[in-house]
Write an enzyme that holds these catalytic residues in place. Structure first.
Site, PDB file in Angstrom:
ATOM      1  N   ASP A 257      49.676 -14.622  48.501  1.00  0.00           N
ATOM      2  CA  ASP A 257      49.432 -13.187  48.687  1.00  0.00           C
ATOM      3  C   ASP A 257      50.001 -12.730  50.025  1.00  0.00           C
ATOM      4  O   ASP A 257      50.517 -11.627  50.160  1.00  0.00           O
ATOM      5  CB  ASP A 257      47.928 -12.897  48.664  1.00  0.00           C
ATOM      6  CG  ASP A 257      47.366 -13.067  47.275  1.00  0.00           C
ATOM      7  OD1 ASP A 257      48.173 -13.325  46.352  1.00  0.00           O
ATOM      8  OD2 ASP A 257      46.138 -12.968  47.118  1.00  0.00           O
TER       9      ASP A 257
ATOM     10  N   TYR B 134      53.615 -12.181  49.817  1.00  0.00           N
ATOM     11  CA  TYR B 134      53.858 -10.962  49.037  1.00  0.00           C
ATOM     12  C   TYR B 134      53.623  -9.730  49.915  1.00  0.00           C
ATOM     13  O   TYR B 134      54.436  -8.811  49.959  1.00  0.00           O
ATOM     14  CB  TYR B 134      52.926 -10.938  47.817  1.00  0.00           C
ATOM     15  CG  TYR B 134      53.102  -9.714  46.962  1.00  0.00           C
ATOM     16  CD1 TYR B 134      54.031  -9.696  45.935  1.00  0.00           C
ATOM     17  CD2 TYR B 134      52.354  -8.564  47.203  1.00  0.00           C
ATOM     18  CE1 TYR B 134      54.212  -8.565  45.158  1.00  0.00           C
ATOM     19  CE2 TYR B 134      52.534  -7.425  46.438  1.00  0.00           C
ATOM     20  CZ  TYR B 134      53.462  -7.435  45.414  1.00  0.00           C
ATOM     21  OH  TYR B 134      53.635  -6.307  44.656  1.00  0.00           O
TER      22      TYR B 134
ATOM     23  N   SER C 150      47.691   5.637  13.269  1.00  0.00           N
ATOM     24  CA  SER C 150      46.544   4.758  13.450  1.00  0.00           C
ATOM     25  C   SER C 150      46.661   3.629  12.420  1.00  0.00           C
ATOM     26  O   SER C 150      47.647   3.587  11.686  1.00  0.00           O
ATOM     27  CB  SER C 150      45.295   5.580  13.218  1.00  0.00           C
ATOM     28  OG  SER C 150      44.214   4.905  13.747  1.00  0.00           O
ATOM     29  N   LEU C 151      45.673   2.764  12.359  1.00  0.00           N
ATOM     30  CA  LEU C 151      45.740   1.679  11.378  1.00  0.00           C
ATOM     31  C   LEU C 151      44.557   1.753  10.432  1.00  0.00           C
ATOM     32  O   LEU C 151      43.464   2.162  10.823  1.00  0.00           O
ATOM     33  CB  LEU C 151      45.692   0.318  12.097  1.00  0.00           C
ATOM     34  CG  LEU C 151      46.916  -0.102  12.902  1.00  0.00           C
ATOM     35  CD1 LEU C 151      46.592  -1.330  13.723  1.00  0.00           C
ATOM     36  CD2 LEU C 151      48.091  -0.394  11.971  1.00  0.00           C
TER      37      LEU C 151
ATOM     38  N   LYS D 113      44.148  -7.519  18.177  1.00  0.00           N
ATOM     39  CA  LYS D 113      43.988  -6.075  18.326  1.00  0.00           C
ATOM     40  C   LYS D 113      43.151  -5.852  19.579  1.00  0.00           C
ATOM     41  O   LYS D 113      41.947  -6.074  19.584  1.00  0.00           O
ATOM     42  CB  LYS D 113      43.288  -5.502  17.091  1.00  0.00           C
ATOM     43  CG  LYS D 113      43.183  -4.000  17.117  1.00  0.00           C
ATOM     44  CD  LYS D 113      42.683  -3.499  15.767  1.00  0.00           C
ATOM     45  CE  LYS D 113      42.663  -1.986  15.713  1.00  0.00           C
ATOM     46  NZ  LYS D 113      41.837  -1.365  16.712  1.00  0.00           N
TER      47      LYS D 113
ATOM     48  N   GLU E 226      48.628  -0.843  24.584  1.00  0.00           N
ATOM     49  CA  GLU E 226      47.206  -0.627  24.762  1.00  0.00           C
ATOM     50  C   GLU E 226      46.853  -0.900  26.222  1.00  0.00           C
ATOM     51  O   GLU E 226      47.136  -1.983  26.740  1.00  0.00           O
ATOM     52  CB  GLU E 226      46.501  -1.651  23.843  1.00  0.00           C
ATOM     53  CG  GLU E 226      45.164  -1.272  23.361  1.00  0.00           C
ATOM     54  CD  GLU E 226      45.184  -0.217  22.253  1.00  0.00           C
ATOM     55  OE1 GLU E 226      46.260   0.176  21.774  1.00  0.00           O
ATOM     56  OE2 GLU E 226      44.089   0.233  21.901  1.00  0.00           O
TER      57      GLU E 226
ATOM     58  N   LYS F 220      51.067  -7.303  10.444  1.00  0.00           N
ATOM     59  CA  LYS F 220      52.184  -6.363  10.243  1.00  0.00           C
ATOM     60  C   LYS F 220      53.324  -7.033   9.490  1.00  0.00           C
ATOM     61  O   LYS F 220      53.619  -8.201   9.753  1.00  0.00           O
ATOM     62  CB  LYS F 220      52.769  -5.907  11.573  1.00  0.00           C
ATOM     63  CG  LYS F 220      51.821  -5.785  12.691  1.00  0.00           C
ATOM     64  CD  LYS F 220      52.553  -5.473  13.975  1.00  0.00           C
ATOM     65  CE  LYS F 220      51.503  -5.052  14.979  1.00  0.00           C
ATOM     66  NZ  LYS F 220      52.037  -4.734  16.263  1.00  0.00           N
TER      67      LYS F 220
ATOM     68  N   CYS G 240       5.954   7.468  39.818  1.00  0.00           N
ATOM     69  CA  CYS G 240       6.657   6.193  39.956  1.00  0.00           C
ATOM     70  C   CYS G 240       5.769   5.069  39.429  1.00  0.00           C
ATOM     71  O   CYS G 240       4.615   4.947  39.863  1.00  0.00           O
ATOM     72  CB  CYS G 240       7.019   5.954  41.425  1.00  0.00           C
ATOM     73  SG  CYS G 240       7.633   4.290  41.722  1.00  0.00           S
TER      74      CYS G 240
HETATM   75  S1  IVH Z   1      50.411  -1.813  15.959  1.00  0.00           S
HETATM   76  C1  IVH Z   1      50.750   2.450  13.561  1.00  0.00           C
HETATM   77  N1  IVH Z   1      49.394  -3.752  17.305  1.00  0.00           N
HETATM   78  O1  IVH Z   1      44.933  -0.166  17.397  1.00  0.00           O
HETATM   79  C2  IVH Z   1      50.151   1.822  14.686  1.00  0.00           C
HETATM   80  N2  IVH Z   1      48.244  -1.671  17.336  1.00  0.00           N
HETATM   81  O2  IVH Z   1      43.313   1.201  15.387  1.00  0.00           O
HETATM   82  C3  IVH Z   1      50.736   0.468  14.868  1.00  0.00           C
HETATM   83  N3  IVH Z   1      46.206  -1.682  18.725  1.00  0.00           N
HETATM   84  O3  IVH Z   1      46.632   2.895  17.426  1.00  0.00           O
HETATM   85  C4  IVH Z   1      50.046  -0.166  15.898  1.00  0.00           C
HETATM   86  N4  IVH Z   1      46.357  -3.780  19.391  1.00  0.00           N
HETATM   87  O4  IVH Z   1      46.553   1.552  19.608  1.00  0.00           O
HETATM   88  C5  IVH Z   1      49.260  -2.467  16.942  1.00  0.00           C
HETATM   89  N5  IVH Z   1      48.614  -5.601  18.445  1.00  0.00           N
HETATM   90  C6  IVH Z   1      48.486  -4.316  18.121  1.00  0.00           C
HETATM   91  C7  IVH Z   1      47.404  -3.540  18.577  1.00  0.00           C
HETATM   92  C8  IVH Z   1      47.321  -2.207  18.152  1.00  0.00           C
HETATM   93  C9  IVH Z   1      45.648  -2.653  19.464  1.00  0.00           C
HETATM   94  C10 IVH Z   1      45.670  -0.325  18.583  1.00  0.00           C
HETATM   95  C11 IVH Z   1      46.747   0.744  18.517  1.00  0.00           C
HETATM   96  C12 IVH Z   1      46.444   1.519  17.273  1.00  0.00           C
HETATM   97  C13 IVH Z   1      45.020   1.180  17.025  1.00  0.00           C
HETATM   98  C14 IVH Z   1      44.661   1.377  15.586  1.00  0.00           C
END
Ligand code: IVH
Length: 675
Positions: free
Chosen positions: A44, A47, A93-94, A126, A185, A298, A414
């Site tokens: 540190d 740095y 979103s998912l 996630k 995130e 995915k 109290c």
């Molecule tokens: S892929 C279409 N990968 O979870 C969105 N999302 O509940 C594709 N999230 O909005 C997102 N970890 O903010 C992806 N490894 C990850 C993730 C992730 C957290 C969040 C993301 C998303 C939310 C959905």
């Protein structure tokens, strides 16, 4: 002649620029090793030296400061709130799944629509944080937005810049990529949350219930310096609109650019393996230092993603598998009230013990009256409690009120001393303001003796309680008039333990001022503010006579903190306590640098680590008192003055048998007459 002068100065400028570039590159690389790879290669101290050097040159040449310089991580405070901006591409979103059956269904449906036997998936954790979208232009951080409603988000660029693993400049390979949009995130590590909550508890501030709330709350702060103090992290998982054939290749590219990503990507092709991977993560999640609330599955192939498409809200090519939250049912035996050091009343649920994530839970904070009202939790209720990724268990909801139960009301007296409780309309807080309240006294003693404060060993809950119950102390100042006999007369206290405690109390008399300022337990004053104050005020008397106006002029001190300090020193009880400390010989002033003497005549000192005052102050004192300070430890060194987080000098001094002293011992030799 003139031309040669111009050439000369342009050469100088070039040299400065190349030095700046070299320093920036070195710092960037060190940041990458430290924050992204988690493998620091320099200390540190080294740095800090690089950073200070860059700052110095930039101060001398402000015209050469660029937006991507590591010194630009903290920007200006925002006054009017965040600007909103449209997402170039919607943030989706998912869809969530909660069981292995649903994962199997997801895989089957995709295979049917693509009419293929096997699909290659990438599985990632996630992260339970806050979704952000970040733009880089020619490899340089340009801006960042929150998700908002998916179409429009808040521009949190200044705050994002304080997130250290987020590179302000990507590695060289990104420069040719033009504008790129990456998504990820922002999150907070579990141990960071723990530390922040400890500090907030000491200041009687509301605790963050989990890392997600803490990250979200921090990112919404309008002051980037506050955001920086929250040590946020980031992990990227998506790059938008670029032509990689596979997600795994895109991830590899992001990794190559220096962005933190889940790397290497985990590829899976069969349903069985998908389920096995889920099982693995479910077990592993508790070993991680961040909260993971599920997995994201995915499709890897971008062409398949295109074919599968999306709904209004979420892509059809990905799914989130949410881990079962660890919840349990139990019954509220009682709602008790804890009285803190500054008299704040905190309701606590006392519950029938129940096992959750390997530990037995029997208490959970209900935070304040507003939270109780929100849950409508009552004595005797059956409740659901939860411990997700977070460390602190919480009451999630009431399942059933007990028969003939009544709404919980905060007490008007109290529960410990019976004094009236003060509550102002519209405020959350309920407070006992009696200076004689034993619960506050006990909490004050525990704070005063704690490690960050006076560091007096041997003080736990029980001893503090006994001292209060036996009327042996009225305030922490009374600790200095205790004798070993007083202590060993207490139940179950051996003579040796009593002696040790008295020794530790004695030792604390020479503590530096920052510890004393913190130990007072002035509302809103944490370790950091106490340190700032000790650098400005050289004695307790000086600080006690400072006006709110003057205090507000100090950086980091706002009107609330200033008022709090003035109020504290105006109390009769404070004055009495300080008088007791003075009488007992507690050193209530810092070292006065003007004092000259012979205490260190002919002695050679080496200094290492962080001390309570700037190093220069110690060097000045040593030199004024006949000693000298050297940079490195050798056989000739008489003393190594070691502060916190000392470096390699410590080991060397140990090897050579050099006497190692801490600040207290330093003051001991010096016997400062500046009181
Ligand atoms: S892929 C279409 N990968 O979870 C969105 N999302 O509940 C594709 N999230 O909005 C997102 N970890 O903010 C992806 N490894 C990850 C993730 C992730 C957290 C969040 C993301 C998303 C939310 C959905």
């Amino acid at each position: 002649m003139r031309q040669s002068k111009d050439t000369e100065s342009s050469q100088i400028l070039k040299d400065i620029l190349s030095e700046i570039d070299e320093l920036k590159e070195k710092i960037r690389q060190r940041d990458y090793e430290y924050y992204v790879l988690d493998k620091p290669v320099i200390t540190d101290e080294e740095y800090d030296k690089l950073f200070e050097k860059l700052k110095k040159i930039e101060n001398e040449h402000p015209e050469l400061v660029t937006a991507d310089s590591p010194t630009q991580r903290i920007g200006e405070k925002l006054t009017g709130g965040f600007r909103t901006a449209r997402h170039k591409i919607q943030m989706l979103s998912l869809d969530n799944t909660y069981s292995y059956e649903e994962i199997k269904d997801f895989d089957r449906k995709l295979r049917d629509s693509l009419k293929i036997e096997r699909i290659e998936y990438v599985v990632e954790p996630k992260i339970d944080g806050v979704a952000v979208s970040v733009t880089y232009r020619e490899g340089i951080f340009s801006s960042g937005l929150t998700r908002g409603d998916g179409l429009e988000g808040d521009d949190i660029s200044e705050n994002l810049k304080t997130v250290r693993p987020l590179p302000l400049r990507l590695k060289k390979c990104a420069e040719s990529m033009g504008e790129i949009l990456v998504r990820g995130e922002v999150y907070m590590k579990l141990q960071v949350l723990e530390k922040i909550n400890r500090e907030r508890a000491a200041k009687n501030q509301e605790l963050f219930a989990n890392t997600r709330n803490a990250a979200a709350g921090s990112l919404k702060n309008l002051d980037p310096s506050v955001v920086a103090s929250r040590n946020l992290d980031i992990m990227f998982h998506t790059i938008i609109g670029k032509a990689w054939k596979k997600h795994s290749l895109a991830v590899a590219k992001l990794h190559e650019c220096g962005l933190p990503v889940f790397y290497p990507p985990v590829k899976i092709t069969t349903t069985e393996d998908l389920l096995e991977e889920c099982g693995k993560w479910e077990k592993k999640r508790h070993e991680l230092d961040y909260a993971v609330d599920g997995l994201v599955i995915k499709v890897d192939d971008m062409e398949f993603r295109e074919i599968l498409g999306q709904t209004m809200r979420s892509p059809k090519w990905a799914i989130a598998y949410k881990f079962p939250t660890q919840r349990a049912m139990t019954r509220i035996i009682d709602i008790s009230i804890q009285v803190g050091r500054t008299g704040f009343l905190t309701p606590v649920a006392v519950m029938e013990p129940v096992k959750l994530k390997g530990s037995t839970i029997s208490r959970a904070s209900l935070y304040n009256a507003d939270e109780i009202q929100r849950l409508d939790v009552r004595k005797g209720d059956d409740v659901l409690i939860e411990k997700g990724g977070e460390i602190i268990p919480k009451v999630v909801s009431v399942l059933k009120h007990a028969g003939r139960s009544e709404k919980f009301k905060m007490p008007d007296k109290c529960p410990v001393c019976g004094s009236p409780v003060v509550h102002y309309e519209g405020e959350t807080a309920y407070r006992c303001i009696s200076p004689a309240c034993p619960a506050q006294l006990k909490a004050k003693i525990l704070h005063f003796t704690s490690r960050g404060a006076m560091d007096i060993t041997g003080f736990g809950d029980k001893l503090a309680q006994k001292l209060v119950d036996n009327d042996m102390v009225c305030d922490p100042g009374d600790l200095y008039s205790l004798s070993a006999a007083d202590l060993s007369n207490l139940e179950r206290m051996g003579e040796k333990s009593a002696q040790n405690i008295i020794f530790s109390i004695e030792k604390s008399k020479n503590n530096p001022l920052n510890k004393i300022f913190y130990a007072f337990g002035i509302p809103n004053i944490g370790v950091k503010t106490a340190k700032t104050l000790s650098e400005i005020y050289s004695s307790v008397d000086d600080l006690s006579s400072a006006s709110a106006e003057v205090l507000t002029g100090i950086e980091d001190i706002g009107p609330v903190v200033a008022e709090s300090i003035v109020d504290y020193f105006s109390l009769k009880g404070t004055k009495e306590m300080i008088e007791k400390m003075k009488k007992a010989g507690v050193r209530l002033s810092g070292l006065r640098s003007t004092h000259a003497g012979t205490a260190f005549k002919g002695k050679i000192f080496v200094i290492t680590g962080t001390l309570s005052l700037p190093r220069g102050k110690f060097i000045e004192i040593i030199e004024k008192n006949g000693g000298s300070v050297s940079d490195s430890v050798s056989q000739k060194t008489d003393y190594l003055l070691a502060g916190e987080s000392f470096g390699s000098k410590f080991e060397k001094a140990k090897k050579l048998g050099v006497k190692i002293i801490d600040e207290n011992e330093f003051y001991g030799i010096f016997k400062t007459p500046s009181v």
